[in-house]
Design a protein around this motif. Sequence first.
Motif, mmCIF file in Angstrom:
data_model
loop_
_atom_site.group_PDB
_atom_site.id
_atom_site.type_symbol
_atom_site.label_atom_id
_atom_site.label_comp_id
_atom_site.label_asym_id
_atom_site.label_seq_id
_atom_site.Cartn_x
_atom_site.Cartn_y
_atom_site.Cartn_z
ATOM 1 N N PHE A 161 0.823 -1.203 0.000
ATOM 2 C CA PHE A 161 0.000 0.000 0.000
ATOM 3 C C PHE A 161 0.861 1.260 0.000
ATOM 4 O O PHE A 161 0.599 2.208 -0.751
ATOM 5 N N VAL A 162 1.898 1.286 0.827
ATOM 6 C CA VAL A 162 2.777 2.452 0.911
ATOM 7 C C VAL A 162 3.480 2.688 -0.428
ATOM 8 O O VAL A 162 3.648 3.829 -0.853
ATOM 9 N N THR A 163 3.847 1.622 -1.108
ATOM 10 C CA THR A 163 4.480 1.749 -2.421
ATOM 11 C C THR A 163 3.465 2.232 -3.458
ATOM 12 O O THR A 163 3.756 3.127 -4.256
ATOM 13 N N ALA A 164 2.257 1.669 -3.444
ATOM 14 C CA ALA A 164 1.226 2.033 -4.424
ATOM 15 C C ALA A 164 0.792 3.481 -4.281
ATOM 16 O O ALA A 164 0.479 4.141 -5.278
ATOM 17 N N THR A 165 0.784 3.996 -3.064
ATOM 18 C CA THR A 165 0.352 5.372 -2.846
ATOM 19 C C THR A 165 1.504 6.363 -2.918
ATOM 20 O O THR A 165 1.289 7.562 -2.773
ATOM 21 N N THR A 166 2.697 5.880 -3.147
ATOM 22 C CA THR A 166 3.943 6.657 -3.219
ATOM 23 C C THR A 166 4.251 7.409 -1.930
ATOM 24 O O THR A 166 4.969 8.399 -1.953
ATOM 25 N N VAL A 167 3.712 6.935 -0.809
ATOM 26 C CA VAL A 167 3.995 7.577 0.477
ATOM 27 C C VAL A 167 5.442 7.305 0.876
ATOM 28 O O VAL A 167 6.193 8.222 1.183
ATOM 29 N N GLY A 168 5.840 6.041 0.894
ATOM 30 C CA GLY A 168 7.222 5.681 1.160
ATOM 31 C C GLY A 168 7.760 6.160 2.487
ATOM 32 O O GLY A 168 8.715 6.927 2.538
ATOM 33 N N TYR A 169 7.185 5.713 3.586
ATOM 34 C CA TYR A 169 7.656 6.121 4.908
ATOM 35 C C TYR A 169 9.105 5.713 5.172
ATOM 36 O O TYR A 169 9.804 6.360 5.917
ATOM 37 N N GLY A 170 9.544 4.620 4.586
ATOM 38 C CA GLY A 170 10.913 4.168 4.779
ATOM 39 C C GLY A 170 11.101 3.180 5.905
ATOM 40 O O GLY A 170 12.206 2.697 6.135
ATOM 41 N N ASP A 171 10.028 2.879 6.629
ATOM 42 C CA ASP A 171 10.163 1.913 7.732
ATOM 43 C C ASP A 171 10.317 0.482 7.218
ATOM 44 O O ASP A 171 10.908 -0.349 7.891
ATOM 45 N N PHE A 172 9.823 0.209 6.018
ATOM 46 C CA PHE A 172 10.048 -1.067 5.349
ATOM 47 C C PHE A 172 10.603 -0.747 3.962
ATOM 48 O O PHE A 172 10.089 0.138 3.285
ATOM 49 N N SER A 173 11.621 -1.462 3.580
ATOM 50 C CA SER A 173 12.173 -1.291 2.241
ATOM 51 C C SER A 173 12.794 -2.612 1.812
ATOM 52 O O SER A 173 13.179 -3.420 2.652
ATOM 53 N N PRO A 174 12.867 -2.841 0.500
ATOM 54 C CA PRO A 174 13.432 -4.102 0.030
ATOM 55 C C PRO A 174 14.928 -4.178 0.356
ATOM 56 O O PRO A 174 15.655 -3.188 0.227
ATOM 57 N N LYS A 175 15.361 -5.341 0.780
ATOM 58 C CA LYS A 175 16.776 -5.559 1.140
ATOM 59 C C LYS A 175 17.504 -6.405 0.103
ATOM 60 O O LYS A 175 18.689 -6.238 -0.101
ATOM 61 N N THR A 176 16.780 -7.315 -0.540
ATOM 62 C CA THR A 176 17.407 -8.227 -1.497
ATOM 63 C C THR A 176 17.367 -7.632 -2.895
ATOM 64 O O THR A 176 16.545 -6.747 -3.194
ATOM 65 N N SER A 177 18.237 -8.113 -3.758
ATOM 66 C CA SER A 177 18.235 -7.656 -5.155
ATOM 67 C C SER A 177 16.916 -7.995 -5.823
ATOM 68 O O SER A 177 16.355 -7.184 -6.568
ATOM 69 N N GLU A 178 16.401 -9.195 -5.553
ATOM 70 C CA GLU A 178 15.114 -9.608 -6.129
ATOM 71 C C GLU A 178 13.994 -8.675 -5.657
ATOM 72 O O GLU A 178 13.112 -8.302 -6.424
ATOM 73 N N GLY A 179 14.038 -8.347 -4.371
ATOM 74 C CA GLY A 179 13.020 -7.459 -3.809
ATOM 75 C C GLY A 179 13.082 -6.073 -4.407
ATOM 76 O O GLY A 179 12.048 -5.438 -4.651
ATOM 77 N N LYS A 180 14.273 -5.574 -4.676
ATOM 78 C CA LYS A 180 14.425 -4.241 -5.268
ATOM 79 C C LYS A 180 13.898 -4.218 -6.703
ATOM 80 O O LYS A 180 13.198 -3.287 -7.099
ATOM 81 N N ILE A 181 14.214 -5.256 -7.466
ATOM 82 C CA ILE A 181 13.707 -5.347 -8.842
ATOM 83 C C ILE A 181 12.183 -5.484 -8.828
ATOM 84 O O ILE A 181 11.478 -4.818 -9.593
#
Length: 127
Positions: A60-80
């Motif tokens: 939801f945070v990604t879809a709404t472009t809020v991006g609080y930063g409390d969760f973020s992808p750590k793996t290369s697969e997750g970033k892609i």
Amino acid sequence: GMIGWLTACDALGRKWREKLPFEGDVTGAVVALALVLGAGAALFSLCEGLEPSHALYLSFVTATTVGYGDFSPKTSEGKIATVLYAMLSLSAMGYFCSFIGDYLRDVATSVAKRLRGRPSRLTAKTE
């Protein structure tokens, strides 16, 4: 800037409205958004090993472009996956928001039409 970004998201949403079988139906927009959020939650759960509630939150945070930063992808697969998901979810969010915008415009137009026929309280007091 931000206006250009929002305009692009709205344009993507309107493209979805043309392509999907739910034309003119807010139910279709809600279903599309729910499917995209659910797919994002599954994606983040698989790629990042997040528990379902955190994965849905990140979706939801990604879809709404809020991006609080409390969760973020750590793996290369997750970033892609996040980059691909962001592109998909923004268009789904634009699709949903275009219905909300149309609804609010219709309400404002309806209220304005009703108010045009009434005398203003300010005008009534000064006469």
